[in-house]
Motif scaffolding. Structure first.
Motif, PDB file in Angstrom:
ATOM      1  N   UNK A  92     -60.367 -50.302 -31.420  1.00 42.86           N
ATOM      2  CA  UNK A  92     -60.943 -50.690 -30.129  1.00 42.86           C
ATOM      3  C   UNK A  92     -59.912 -51.360 -29.228  1.00 42.86           C
ATOM      4  N   UNK A  93     -59.977 -51.050 -27.944  1.00 43.35           N
ATOM      5  CA  UNK A  93     -59.103 -51.694 -26.968  1.00 43.35           C
ATOM      6  C   UNK A  93     -59.742 -52.994 -26.498  1.00 43.35           C
ATOM      7  N   UNK A  94     -58.947 -53.820 -25.834  1.00 35.97           N
ATOM      8  CA  UNK A  94     -59.481 -55.077 -25.299  1.00 35.97           C
ATOM      9  C   UNK A  94     -60.564 -54.801 -24.262  1.00 35.97           C
ATOM     10  N   UNK A  95     -60.395 -53.733 -23.469  1.00 33.70           N
ATOM     11  CA  UNK A  95     -61.403 -53.393 -22.460  1.00 33.70           C
ATOM     12  C   UNK A  95     -62.734 -53.048 -23.126  1.00 33.70           C
ATOM     13  N   UNK A  96     -62.676 -52.254 -24.206  1.00 31.56           N
ATOM     14  CA  UNK A  96     -63.900 -51.879 -24.904  1.00 31.56           C
ATOM     15  C   UNK A  96     -64.542 -53.096 -25.562  1.00 31.56           C
ATOM     16  N   UNK A  97     -63.731 -53.943 -26.175  1.00 27.01           N
ATOM     17  CA  UNK A  97     -64.255 -55.150 -26.820  1.00 27.01           C
ATOM     18  C   UNK A  97     -64.930 -56.056 -25.797  1.00 27.01           C
ATOM     19  N   UNK A  98     -64.307 -56.206 -24.625  1.00 24.39           N
ATOM     20  CA  UNK A  98     -64.901 -57.034 -23.576  1.00 24.39           C
ATOM     21  C   UNK A  98     -66.218 -56.432 -23.095  1.00 24.39           C
ATOM     22  N   UNK A 133     -60.055 -61.978 -30.838  1.00 16.33           N
ATOM     23  CA  UNK A 133     -60.346 -60.567 -30.547  1.00 16.33           C
ATOM     24  C   UNK A 133     -59.513 -60.056 -29.381  1.00 16.33           C
ATOM     25  N   UNK A 134     -58.937 -60.981 -28.616  1.00 13.90           N
ATOM     26  CA  UNK A 134     -58.178 -60.606 -27.421  1.00 13.90           C
ATOM     27  C   UNK A 134     -56.727 -61.084 -27.500  1.00 13.90           C
ATOM     28  N   UNK A 135     -56.241 -61.301 -28.706  1.00 12.83           N
ATOM     29  CA  UNK A 135     -54.839 -61.645 -28.892  1.00 12.83           C
ATOM     30  C   UNK A 135     -54.512 -63.111 -28.770  1.00 12.83           C
ATOM     31  N   UNK A 136     -55.532 -63.976 -28.660  1.00 12.42           N
ATOM     32  CA  UNK A 136     -55.278 -65.406 -28.531  1.00 12.42           C
ATOM     33  C   UNK A 136     -54.714 -65.758 -27.166  1.00 12.42           C
ATOM     34  N   UNK A 137     -54.502 -67.072 -26.906  1.00 13.03           N
ATOM     35  CA  UNK A 137     -53.965 -67.484 -25.606  1.00 13.03           C
ATOM     36  C   UNK A 137     -52.516 -67.007 -25.448  1.00 13.03           C
ATOM     37  N   UNK A 138     -52.105 -66.727 -24.188  1.00 12.59           N
ATOM     38  CA  UNK A 138     -52.854 -66.873 -22.933  1.00 12.59           C
ATOM     39  C   UNK A 138     -53.685 -65.648 -22.567  1.00 12.59           C
ATOM     40  N   UNK A 139     -53.524 -64.539 -23.344  1.00 11.18           N
ATOM     41  CA  UNK A 139     -54.247 -63.310 -22.994  1.00 11.18           C
ATOM     42  C   UNK A 139     -55.756 -63.512 -23.095  1.00 11.18           C
ATOM     43  N   UNK A 143     -58.960 -62.787 -20.391  1.00 12.37           N
ATOM     44  CA  UNK A 143     -60.133 -61.956 -20.683  1.00 12.37           C
ATOM     45  C   UNK A 143     -61.422 -62.776 -20.592  1.00 12.37           C
ATOM     46  N   UNK A 144     -61.365 -64.020 -21.029  1.00 10.61           N
ATOM     47  CA  UNK A 144     -62.539 -64.888 -20.908  1.00 10.61           C
ATOM     48  C   UNK A 144     -62.896 -65.079 -19.433  1.00 10.61           C
ATOM     49  N   UNK A 145     -61.883 -65.265 -18.596  1.00 13.28           N
ATOM     50  CA  UNK A 145     -62.132 -65.423 -17.165  1.00 13.28           C
ATOM     51  C   UNK A 145     -62.819 -64.206 -16.570  1.00 13.28           C
ATOM     52  N   UNK A 146     -62.419 -63.011 -17.027  1.00 11.62           N
ATOM     53  CA  UNK A 146     -63.059 -61.787 -16.528  1.00 11.62           C
ATOM     54  C   UNK A 146     -64.520 -61.719 -16.958  1.00 11.62           C
ATOM     55  N   UNK A 147     -64.786 -62.061 -18.222  1.00 12.43           N
ATOM     56  CA  UNK A 147     -66.166 -62.034 -18.716  1.00 12.43           C
ATOM     57  C   UNK A 147     -67.028 -63.034 -17.951  1.00 12.43           C
ATOM     58  N   UNK A 148     -66.507 -64.226 -17.755  1.00 13.15           N
ATOM     59  CA  UNK A 148     -67.262 -65.267 -17.050  1.00 13.15           C
ATOM     60  C   UNK A 148     -67.548 -64.853 -15.606  1.00 13.15           C
ATOM     61  N   UNK A 149     -66.552 -64.270 -14.949  1.00 14.27           N
ATOM     62  CA  UNK A 149     -66.741 -63.851 -13.559  1.00 14.27           C
ATOM     63  C   UNK A 149     -67.840 -62.799 -13.439  1.00 14.27           C
TER      64      UNK A 149
END
Length: 311
Positions: A92-98, A133-139, A143-149
Motif C-alpha cells: 500500500x502507498x501512503x496515499x492509499x493508507x491515508x 504507517x506514514x514513515x514517522x516524523x516529519x513525513x 500526512x496527519x495535517x492532510x487528514x485533519x484538513x
C-alpha cells in the motif's frame, strides 16, 4: 533517460551476446549495484521469461466484480489483471493508507454521533492515528495535517438538515449472471430525498462529465434501488462524489454529481465490462498514468517491462 529506462538499457546489453564480454560484464556490475545510483535492488528485477498465455486468469462462472474493480479495468485492463487478478503489488502507498484511514474515521464518527462535529472527527482521527504507517516524523506530520484538513472541511460545513441514514452500507447486484458488490460511504436524507455520497481523498477531482456517467455511482444507485431495507427509507434520487481535500471558494469542497438519466447506460457498461473480463481481454492502455504504475516492470507496453520477457 529515466532510471528505469537506463536499467532497461543495461539489461538489454547484459542479455545480448553480440555486445561483447566487457560491455556485458559492465552492465551486469551496474545492475548489481543499482541502489547506489538510484536503480532497483537486483533481487526485485524480473527474470527473462518467455511470454505465456494471457488466458486462464478468470475462472468461468465464478466472476465477482466491484465498482472499484470496474474503474481499475476501465483505466487499464493489463494493470487490472496484474494487480487485481494475479495480486502483483508493491504494498500500500501512503496515499492509499491515508484514504482508507479517512474513510474509516468518517464511518466511525457518523456511527457514534447523531450530530457529528469537527471535534468528534478529530478525536476519532487521533485515536486511530499511527505515524509509523506514514514513515514517522516529519513525513507523518504532513500526512496527519492532510487528514485533519479533510475532516475539518467535511464537518465544519456539514449541512445540519441532512441526516446520515447509513454509513459504509454494503450493497449488491446481479447483472447478466455476474455478482457485483460494494460499500456505499454514506446515504443521506435531504428532506424527502435520499442521496448517495462517496468520498474521494484525491486532490484532483474527476471531470464533471465523467462523474455524470460514473460506473461506481451508477452501480450504487442501481443496487440501492433494489435493496428492500434501503427502500423502506425512501427512494434514491441522486448520487455525488465529495472531495474534502479540494476546497472551493463558494463552498467547503469540490463535489461532482451523477446524472440519473445515465442509469441504463451504466447497466450496459457493467454488462460489457464483465463480458470483457470473462473473455480475458487484458490489453494495456499506455499513457501518462504509466509513470506511476506499480506493475510497469511486468508490463510489455513499457521499456522496462519488455525486458522481463524474451519474446
Amino acid at each position: 533517460m529515466s532510471v528505469l529506462e537506463g536499467e532497461a538499457w543495461l539489461r538489454r546489453i547484459a542479455a545480448d551476446p553480440a555486445a561483447g564480454g566487457h560491455a556485458r560484464s559492465a552492465a551486469i556490475e551496474n545492475l548489481a549495484t543499482g541502489p547506489a545510483w538510484g536503480g532497483r535492488d537486483p533481487v526485485r528485477i524480473a527474470g527473462a521469461l518467455r511470454r505465456g498465455s494471457d488466458r486462464g486468469i478468470t475462472i468461468p462462472g465464478q466472476l465477482r466484480l466491484s465498482p472499484s474493480q470496474a474503474d481499475s479495468y476501465a483505466r487499464c485492463p493489463r494493470q487490472y489483471a496484474l494487480e487485481r487478478r494475479l495480486k502483483f503489488s508493491s504494498g500500500p502507498t501512503a496515499h492509499l493508507t491515508l484514504g482508507n484511514l479517512v474513510h474509516h474515521v468518517i464511518h466511525l464518527t457518523d456511527d457514534a454521533n447523531d450530530h457529528p462535529s469537527v471535534d468528534d472527527a478529530i478525536s476519532t482521527l487521533d485515536e486511530h492515528w499511527n505515524g509509523s504507517d506514514f514513515g514517522g516524523p516529519p513525513w507523518a506530520d504532513a500526512w496527519y495535517g492532510r487528514a485533519r484538513e479533510m475532516l475539518e472541511n467535511l464537518y465544519e460545513h456539514r449541512n445540519p438538515s441532512h441526516e446520515v441514514v447509513a454509513s459504509e452500507r454494503e450493497v449488491a447486484l446481479d447483472a447478466e449472471g455476474v455478482r457485483w458488490s460494494g460499500s456505499v460511504d454514506r446515504i443521506e436524507r435531504r428532506g424527502s430525498q435520499l442521496w448517495i455520497v462517496d468520498f474521494k481523498t484525491s486532490k484532483s477531482p474527476a471531470r464533471a462529465d465523467e462523474v455524470a456517467r460514473s460506473i461506481q455511482l451508477g452501480f450504487y444507485v442501481l443496487a440501492a434501488q433494489q435493496d428492500p431495507d434501503i427502500a423502506r427509507w425512501g427512494d434514491i434520487t441522486g448520487a455525488e462524489l465529495w472531495y474534502p481535500a479540494v476546497p472551493q471558494q463558494r463552498k467547503a469542497f469540490a463535489t461532482r454529481q451523477f446524472n440519473m438519466a445515465f442509469l441504463p447506460e451504466v447497466r450496459k457498461t457493467m454488462a460489457q465490462l464483465a463480458a470483457d473480463v470473462e473473455a480475458e481481454r487484458w490489453d494495456p492502455v499506455p499513457g501518462d498514468a504509466c509513470r506511476h504504475c506499480t506493475v510497469r516492470s511486468s508490463c510489455p507496453a513499457v521499456p522496462e517491462g519488455q525486458e522481463a520477457y524474451i519474446s
